[in-house]
Design a protein around this motif. Structure first.
Motif: not given
Length: 127
Positions: A17-18, A68-69, A86-87, A121-123
């Protein structure tokens, strides 16, 4: 001067999660619908989630529904994107965006409608 500053990106393993945050300044935040978009290499920017001015209405792309929310805190001029389960295919640069609303009750889906953008922002989700 309007500024949208994203934070919270990083590298996470699949299933993790992030929480992304986008802090806004220089605008009347509660008069702006907000959106989160992603852009992966070689692809166009696309909507992930959107939220109305009051937060009463939200929209999600099918691929993130249930994972996601999006939420907002108008007292803190901040919009959030909680990302769970997350995938690897979620890997992208994530941008927040703001769209001025006269009425205030709608979510905004198309990127061209938005007035202001953050720097992204990089994920990165590793398998």
């Amino acid at each position: 001067q309007v500024q949208l500053v994203e934070s919270g990106g990083g590298v996470v393993q699949a299933g993790g999660s992030l929480r992304l945050s986008c802090a806004a300044s220089g605008l009347s935040f509660s008069r702006y619908a907000m959106g989160w978009f992603l852009q992966s290499a070689g692809n166009e920017r696309e909507i992930v989630a959107a939220i109305s001015c009051s937060g009463s209405s939200t929209h999600y792309v099918d691929s993130v529904k249930g994972r996601f929310a999006i939420s907002r805190d108008n007292a803190k001029n901040t919009v959030y994107l909680q990302m769970n389960s997350l995938k690897p295919e979620d890997t992208a640069v994530y941008y927040c965006a703001a769209d001025f609303q006269l009425g205030g009750g709608t979510t905004v889906i198309g990127p061209a409608a938005y007035d202001y953008w953050g720097q992204g922002t990089q994920v990165t989700v590793s398998s």
